[in-house]
Scaffold this active site. Structure first.
Site, PDB file in Angstrom:
ATOM      1  N   ARG A  59      13.276   7.940 100.396  1.00 26.27           N
ATOM      2  CA  ARG A  59      12.907   7.935  99.016  1.00 26.27           C
ATOM      3  C   ARG A  59      14.289   7.433  97.981  1.00 26.27           C
ATOM      4  O   ARG A  59      14.270   6.609  97.406  1.00 26.27           O
ATOM      5  CB  ARG A  59      12.660   9.526  98.566  1.00 26.27           C
ATOM      6  CG  ARG A  59      12.290   9.709  97.195  1.00 26.27           C
ATOM      7  CD  ARG A  59      11.935  11.290  97.140  1.00 26.27           C
ATOM      8  NE  ARG A  59      11.087  11.925  98.231  1.00 26.27           N
ATOM      9  CZ  ARG A  59       9.628  11.935  98.029  1.00 26.27           C
ATOM     10  NH1 ARG A  59       9.103  11.280  96.939  1.00 26.27           N
ATOM     11  NH2 ARG A  59       9.130  12.130  98.851  1.00 26.27           N
ATOM     12  N   THR A  60      15.416   8.172  98.642  1.00 25.84           N
ATOM     13  CA  THR A  60      16.610   7.686  97.620  1.00 25.84           C
ATOM     14  C   THR A  60      16.836   6.221  97.900  1.00 25.84           C
ATOM     15  O   THR A  60      17.295   5.570  96.952  1.00 25.84           O
ATOM     16  CB  THR A  60      17.782   8.902  98.159  1.00 25.84           C
ATOM     17  OG1 THR A  60      17.191  10.140  98.127  1.00 25.84           O
ATOM     18  CG2 THR A  60      19.048   8.400  97.533  1.00 25.84           C
ATOM     19  N   ARG A  77      24.846   7.482 101.981  1.00 29.47           N
ATOM     20  CA  ARG A  77      24.359   8.973 102.296  1.00 29.47           C
ATOM     21  C   ARG A  77      25.009   9.255 103.593  1.00 29.47           C
ATOM     22  O   ARG A  77      24.916   8.214 104.617  1.00 29.47           O
ATOM     23  CB  ARG A  77      22.835   8.893 102.214  1.00 29.47           C
ATOM     24  CG  ARG A  77      22.288  10.203 102.494  1.00 29.47           C
ATOM     25  CD  ARG A  77      20.865  10.220 102.502  1.00 29.47           C
ATOM     26  NE  ARG A  77      20.522  11.389 102.109  1.00 29.47           N
ATOM     27  CZ  ARG A  77      19.800  12.138 101.385  1.00 29.47           C
ATOM     28  NH1 ARG A  77      19.796  11.467 100.152  1.00 29.47           N
ATOM     29  NH2 ARG A  77      19.515  13.474 101.317  1.00 29.47           N
ATOM     30  N   HIS A 100      24.746  15.652  95.559  1.00 30.67           N
ATOM     31  CA  HIS A 100      23.822  14.432  95.468  1.00 30.67           C
ATOM     32  C   HIS A 100      23.686  13.939  93.819  1.00 30.67           C
ATOM     33  O   HIS A 100      22.619  14.307  93.104  1.00 30.67           O
ATOM     34  CB  HIS A 100      22.447  14.878  95.867  1.00 30.67           C
ATOM     35  CG  HIS A 100      21.500  13.752  96.171  1.00 30.67           C
ATOM     36  ND1 HIS A 100      21.771  12.444  95.961  1.00 30.67           N
ATOM     37  CD2 HIS A 100      19.940  13.904  96.576  1.00 30.67           C
ATOM     38  CE1 HIS A 100      20.699  11.724  96.296  1.00 30.67           C
ATOM     39  NE2 HIS A 100      19.745  12.315  96.489  1.00 30.67           N
TER      40      HIS A 100
END
Lengths: 305, 153
Positions: free
Chosen positions: A52-53, A102, A130
């Site tokens: 998703r990110t 990430r 985040h």
């Protein structure tokens, strides 16, 4: 020192910084496709998978006209051969203009930003920070309420381990909020954050029930998922996992302006019948992430939208 | 002659070197280890469980022909924050001061968070001293009690 400007933590952002990024995100939303990063390269290094990110960042980079390089699966990288993060970052900063990273290790993004001679954007470092999620949350609150000031923010679910709620508290401290915490005792807001709120003079109330009173007193109802992987004792998880399920029938006392946010993915904490109510905002919230990430990529490159 | 100086005589005087006094007895061997005294060629005298008016029991180390660097004194300040350091030249104390915790500790303390980047990368740790008894990791922001920290190897 380098002239670069990384984005690794929410802690250092002032009220002015936050409002500046919100203005930039609104401008990105007004015109999402613009080729201002033509010829630039954005590296997305995902040492921990997060589809998703990653898709959100890559879409943002593509819509700005940048090319994207990187990896989405650490198993294909040299880190499995024992390469240090230091070496990987030095190598990639020779190629890319911006590094989106990430990592499963806490503090990894800050460390990378100290090594790289290009800006680093933290796309999540373990359970630590985040910050782009927090910024898209703030943009969503601003869009739905027309302001970030003087709002009643109700945070529900896992307030102990949920990094999104901790970062949100930290960012909203500049905007005189009133917090309402709804959590079981096992997942209550840690003392250290409550102490900070007291030091900042920010009022908060704690509840264990997600009831009409809690829902009716909120401008923003921020739901979170109880994460199974955080529990060492699965019996504890079973006890709390279904405690808060928001259903459409529970929203009769809600304020007209109230919006429901959720960092997604949801499991069962928001029933599907809520999706069709005017209060549901979580899918739009995810879309807002695209505009906020466009804003952040431009900002670290010194480009104003 | 004071009680302390009598005790100092008990563990022998040195011509040139350093005396580290007021070390908590419970941490004396940590101090020996972190300053690498076991590997020194010169004379090292360690006195444990000596009586102290302030501390009850204290320990003392005398090291001949050794003058500690600021980095070594920073390391010492973490495990023995109240220790005093006397520089000896020709049997005379030419300088004496209490060790002080610096604002930032680099490469000294090990972070107690196993998933902190500093425990998984070949890099020095960095801690901010947030109070006389507490330090915070620069990277993962975990806080630790100074009395319980482990020294980074």
């Amino acid at each position: 020192m380098h002239a670069r400007k990384s984005f690794v933590s929410i802690a250092g952002l002032s009220r002015k910084d936050i409002l500046h990024l919100i203005t930039m995100a609104a401008e990105a939303e007004r015109e999402p496709n613009r080729k201002i990063l033509d010829g630039r390269i954005v590296a997305t290094l995902f040492f921990e998978p997060s589809t998703r990110t990653r898709l959100s960042f890559e879409t943002a980079a593509n819509r700005l006209g940048a090319k994207v390089i990187g990896f989405s699966d650490p198993k294909v990288t040299s880190s499995t051969k024992g390469e240090t993060l230091n070496d990987t970052i030095r190598m990639v900063s020779n190629y890319a203009d911006v590094i989106v990273m990430r990592h499963y290790l806490e503090g990894a993004a800050l460390y990378a930003s100290e090594i790289a001679d290009k800006p680093v954007i933290n796309a999540g470092d373990g359970a630590h920070q985040h910050p782009t999620q927090t910024m898209l949350d703030l943009y969503s609150i601003y869009k739905t309420q027309g302001t970030l000031d003087d709002l009643d923010i109700c945070l529900v679910g896992d307030l102990k381990y949920g990094r999104t709620v901790h970062s949100l508290i930290q960012a909203l401290r500049h905007f005189s909020p009133r917090f309402h915490f709804v959590a079981p005792r096992e997942l209550a807001m840690p003392e250290v954050y409550k102490q900070q709120l007291t030091e900042w003079g920010i009022p908060f109330e704690e509840h264990t029930e997600l009831d009409a009173q809690a829902i009716g007193s909120a401008d923003i109802l921020y739901m979170t998922r109880v994460q199974r992987e955080r529990f060492q004792d699965l019996a504890e998880y079973e006890k709390v996992k279904n405690l808060y399920v928001l259903r459409a029938s529970m929203l009769s006392a809600a304020r007209n302006n109230m919006k429901i946010l959720h960092p997604l993915p949801r499991v069962n904490e928001i029933a599907y019948d809520v999706d069709d109510t005017p209060f549901a905002y979580y899918f739009k919230q995810a879309e807002n992430g695209l505009y906020m990430r466009e804003a952040i990529i431009c900002d670290v490159l010194g480009i104003k939208l | 002659m004071t009680k302390t100086s009598n005790q100092e005589l008990l563990v022998a005087a040195i011509k040139d070197g350093t005396v580290i006094d007021h070390i908590p007895s419970s941490r004396i061997f940590e101090v020996v280890g972190l300053l690498g005294l076991q590997g020194l060629g010169s004379a090292v005298v360690v006195g444990c469980n000596l009586e102290s008016g302030q501390m009850g029991k204290k320990s003392i180390i005398k090291v001949a022909d050794k003058f500690f660097s600021p980095e070594e004194v920073d390391r010492l300040s973490v495990v023995a924050p109240g220790a005093t350091l006397s520089i000896i030249r020709d049997y005379n104390v030419v300088e004496k001061h209490q060790v002080k915790l610096p604002a930032v500790l680099r490469g000294i303390v090990r972070c107690d968070n196993p998933v902190c980047v500093t425990n998984n990368e070949p890099m020095p740790s960095r801690f901010h001293v947030v109070s006389p008894s507490k330090v915070r990791c620069h990277y993962c922001e975990h806080e630790q009690e100074l009395s319980k920290v482990q020294i980074q190897g």
